[in-house]
Design a protein around this motif. Structure first.
Motif, PDB file in Angstrom:
ATOM      1  N   VAL A 279       0.842  -1.120   0.005  1.00 60.33           N
ATOM      2  CA  VAL A 279       0.180   0.012  -0.055  1.00 60.33           C
ATOM      3  C   VAL A 279       0.876   1.289  -0.137  1.00 60.33           C
ATOM      4  O   VAL A 279       1.617   1.379   0.897  1.00 60.33           O
ATOM      5  N   LEU A 280       0.954   2.059  -0.976  1.00 61.76           N
ATOM      6  CA  LEU A 280       1.778   2.974  -1.015  1.00 61.76           C
ATOM      7  C   LEU A 280       1.069   4.355  -0.803  1.00 61.76           C
ATOM      8  O   LEU A 280       0.254   4.764  -1.601  1.00 61.76           O
ATOM      9  N   THR A 281       1.516   5.112   0.120  1.00 56.51           N
ATOM     10  CA  THR A 281       1.073   6.215   0.634  1.00 56.51           C
ATOM     11  C   THR A 281       1.706   7.525   0.185  1.00 56.51           C
ATOM     12  O   THR A 281       2.875   7.472  -0.341  1.00 56.51           O
ATOM     13  N   LYS A 282       0.967   8.697   0.280  1.00 59.51           N
ATOM     14  CA  LYS A 282       1.615  10.123  -0.263  1.00 59.51           C
ATOM     15  C   LYS A 282       2.061  10.001  -1.542  1.00 59.51           C
ATOM     16  O   LYS A 282       2.839  10.538  -1.969  1.00 59.51           O
ATOM     17  N   LEU A 283       1.400   9.300  -2.518  1.00 60.61           N
ATOM     18  CA  LEU A 283       1.548   9.357  -4.012  1.00 60.61           C
ATOM     19  C   LEU A 283       1.392  10.573  -4.548  1.00 60.61           C
ATOM     20  O   LEU A 283       2.246  11.279  -5.452  1.00 60.61           O
ATOM     21  N   ASP A 284       0.623  11.459  -3.978  1.00 60.04           N
ATOM     22  CA  ASP A 284       0.214  13.025  -4.441  1.00 60.04           C
ATOM     23  C   ASP A 284       1.341  13.800  -4.130  1.00 60.04           C
ATOM     24  O   ASP A 284       1.341  15.090  -4.586  1.00 60.04           O
ATOM     25  N   GLY A 285       2.173  13.421  -2.995  1.00 61.13           N
ATOM     26  CA  GLY A 285       3.037  14.582  -2.582  1.00 61.13           C
ATOM     27  C   GLY A 285       4.774  14.503  -2.996  1.00 61.13           C
ATOM     28  O   GLY A 285       5.403  14.831  -2.477  1.00 61.13           O
ATOM     29  N   THR A 286       4.813  13.568  -4.063  1.00 60.68           N
ATOM     30  CA  THR A 286       6.097  13.260  -4.632  1.00 60.68           C
ATOM     31  C   THR A 286       6.185  13.545  -5.909  1.00 60.68           C
ATOM     32  O   THR A 286       5.265  13.237  -6.734  1.00 60.68           O
TER      33      THR A 286
END
Length: 329
Positions: A279-286
């Motif tokens: 589960v990959l979190t913070k995909l929108d922040g990188t």
């Protein structure tokens, strides 16, 4: 009424209700994924355009310029090497005539990498399905546990949470908050208690209630591989005693913003915890969303869900086609 008239006042009239704001249309999975990888797409897709902008036919020189752009997106050296070798072989055999053709070939290469580790999730014949959430502190593991519970509940499945991270201060309270937001119950013990005992109680409750899914938030400590394996093994044995085949899933929560730096920690967990998916979190922040490709190449694991924001419904099933189309354009 008389009192009001003495002062020349008229009875207060009820305020007219404000018109309701128009409901925003729901975005498709592709649109939500596209928003999430905006920063990565801007650095990668625009780079591809600049590489081939002045070249009618893609040659060795333009491919050499593409390589550092892939590395900058955190696709990883191993994955980049595979992609570049395939592109060079294609250029030598049949040529790559334009930037548009390069994009299409690159999309095929990237999708093959993701599809190569894709596997159908194995669900038990009878409930409860038991899921362990693992990962180091700071990756958003507890938050993601709550969001996953909400996602499953909106799919019509009954969910029970287990607060088995008994070591991190306020972890239990944090999960309780997410349980309330997700409108699902939670089984807990006191801080510092035995995680396996908490899991035992949760499994007993899930069976008694006929719950579809039990999700256990485990401790994110990472002292040594031995400590981690012992704790997780004890929890697995506890689950297996009460529910044959459990845990059915073990999800490793990774922070996309850590990029390649998070892969070493991920390797430790995949070896110790028998991880079935990411589960990959913070995909929108990188701007380094290419880590999805590195995970597939180096960990041989699929990304199953992606965190694309802070709201409770900002966790979506990962779709390789939507991701590649959003990433490369």
């Amino acid at each position: 009424m008389v009192f009001s008239s003495l002062f020349g006042k008229r009875p207060t009239e009820p305020e007219s209700p404000e018109p309701a704001a128009p409901e925003q249309p729901k975005l498709s999975l592709f649109d939500r994924m596209k928003q999430a990888v905006t920063r990565t797409r801007e650095s990668l897709s625009d780079s591809i355009s600049s590489v081939v902008a002045l070249t009618r036919e893609v040659d060795q020189a333009s491919l050499d310029e593409l390589e550092p752009r892939l590395l900058a997106a955190d696709i990883g050296s191993a994955t980049t090497a595979i992609i570049m070798e395939n592109l060079r072989q294609r250029a030598l055999r049949t040529g790559i005539e334009s930037g548009a053709q390069l994009r299409q070939i690159l999309k095929v290469e990237l999708k093959q990498i993701l599809d190569g580790v894709s596997r159908p999730m194995q669900h038990p014949a009878a409930p409860p399905e038991v899921i362990l959430m693992v990962g180091v502190n700071g990756t958003g593991k507890t938050t993601t546990t709550g969001k996953l519970a909400n996602l499953y509940r909106t799919q019509g499945r009954s969910v029970l949470l287990c607060a088995a991270d008994t070591f991190r201060a306020a972890a239990i309270e944090q999960l309780e908050v997410w349980a309330q937001r997700s409108d699902v119950p939670v089984i807990k013990t006191k801080q510092g208690g035995d995680p396996s005992a908490a899991l035992y109680d949760a499994l007993t409750a899930a069976k008694a209630r006929g719950t579809d899914v039990l999700i256990a938030d485990t401790a994110g400590r990472l002292h040594t591989k031995t400590d981690l394996m012992k704790e997780l093994d004890k929890m697995r044995r506890t689950a297996e005693k009460l529910v044959p085949g459990a845990p059915h899933q073990t999800f490793l929560v990774m922070d996309a913003t850590t990029g390649q730096n998070g892969l070493q920690q991920a390797r430790l967990f995949t070896e110790a915890a028998r991880v079935s998916g990411i589960v990959l979190t913070k995909l929108d922040g990188t701007a380094k969303g290419g880590i999805v490709l590195a995970i597939a190449t180096e960990l041989k694991l699929p990304v199953l869900y992606a965190g694309i924001g802070e709201k409770i419904d900002d966790l979506i099933p990962f779709d390789s086609t939507a991701f590649i189309d959003s990433l490369v354009g």
